[in-house]
Design an enzyme around this catalytic site. Sequence first.
Site, PDB file in Angstrom:
ATOM      1  N   CYS A 127      41.520  41.224  40.786  1.00 38.14           N
ATOM      2  CA  CYS A 127      42.330  40.900  39.619  1.00 38.14           C
ATOM      3  C   CYS A 127      41.625  39.840  38.764  1.00 38.14           C
ATOM      4  CB  CYS A 127      43.730  40.480  40.046  1.00 38.14           C
ATOM      5  SG  CYS A 127      44.912  40.285  38.690  1.00 38.14           S
ATOM      6  N   ASP A 175      47.662  51.942  37.631  1.00 36.27           N
ATOM      7  CA  ASP A 175      47.736  50.509  37.359  1.00 36.27           C
ATOM      8  C   ASP A 175      48.408  50.277  36.013  1.00 36.27           C
ATOM      9  OD1 ASP A 175      47.209  47.791  36.753  1.00 36.27           O
ATOM     10  OD2 ASP A 175      45.376  47.826  37.957  1.00 36.27           O
ATOM     11  N   HIS A 206      48.235  48.498  40.565  1.00 39.96           N
ATOM     12  CA  HIS A 206      47.567  47.194  40.522  1.00 39.96           C
ATOM     13  C   HIS A 206      47.809  46.475  41.849  1.00 39.96           C
ATOM     14  CE1 HIS A 206      45.572  44.046  38.234  1.00 39.96           C
ATOM     15  NE2 HIS A 206      46.370  43.176  38.817  1.00 39.96           N
TER      16      HIS A 206
END
Length: 237
Positions: A127, A175, A206
């Site tokens: 991330c 995502d 995600h």
Amino acid sequence: MSQTTIKTEWIDVTAEDGKTFKAYQALPPKGKGPGIVLIQEIFGVNAHIRGVAEQYAMDGYTVIAPDMFWREEAGVELGYDGDDWKEAVAHKNALDFPTAVSDLRAATKALRASPACDGPVASVGYCLGGVLSYLCGLDAGVDAAICYYAGGVTEHLGRADELKVPTQFHFGAEDDHIPLEHVEQTREAFTGRDDVEVHLYDNAEHGFNCWARASYNQHASALAHGHTLTFLASRTQ
């Protein structure tokens, strides 16, 4: 004396401005191995990131996971919902990326200098850490960069031609933070580069690698981990 299991501890790293910050270190059973600078999500070096560090240590790597938020607040460790989520986003928004890359450059240098590191040093990030891992490939002196669901990496693709190290990207097809258009932009930015891989995982959201989140996808996580290890073994000799 040889080790029979991994050894973990918090170590001090000296930043380029002379200040010190903490990093979680995990040593492999043999006590030394190639290096990984493991870069956290927005939730700090929490239990999951420490677990990932230990996972890579069991794969034979010497791993350090630096505290990326230490300049604002040291030791941030958050969960994934409610107020923790809001606090995590605030920390991310407060992060100065050039300074963060400077700290990662210091961490990379420290890992290379460690007697527990006997091979190349790669960055692996998730991330926020995925974007920072890409920037490490540009500016922190790593030998390879692995970037998981690096939302916002498209903002830095203007420097794609400057990337000189093998790099691997992992994205989830479902995502909701990273449009498929951005995945394709990332792929297109490195067209013709056989040392850059872009992997897209069906049905993965995600954070699919994080077993502590509802979005965890065991299948995608296993595939991505396998791709990562194969990439590191083949691209960092």
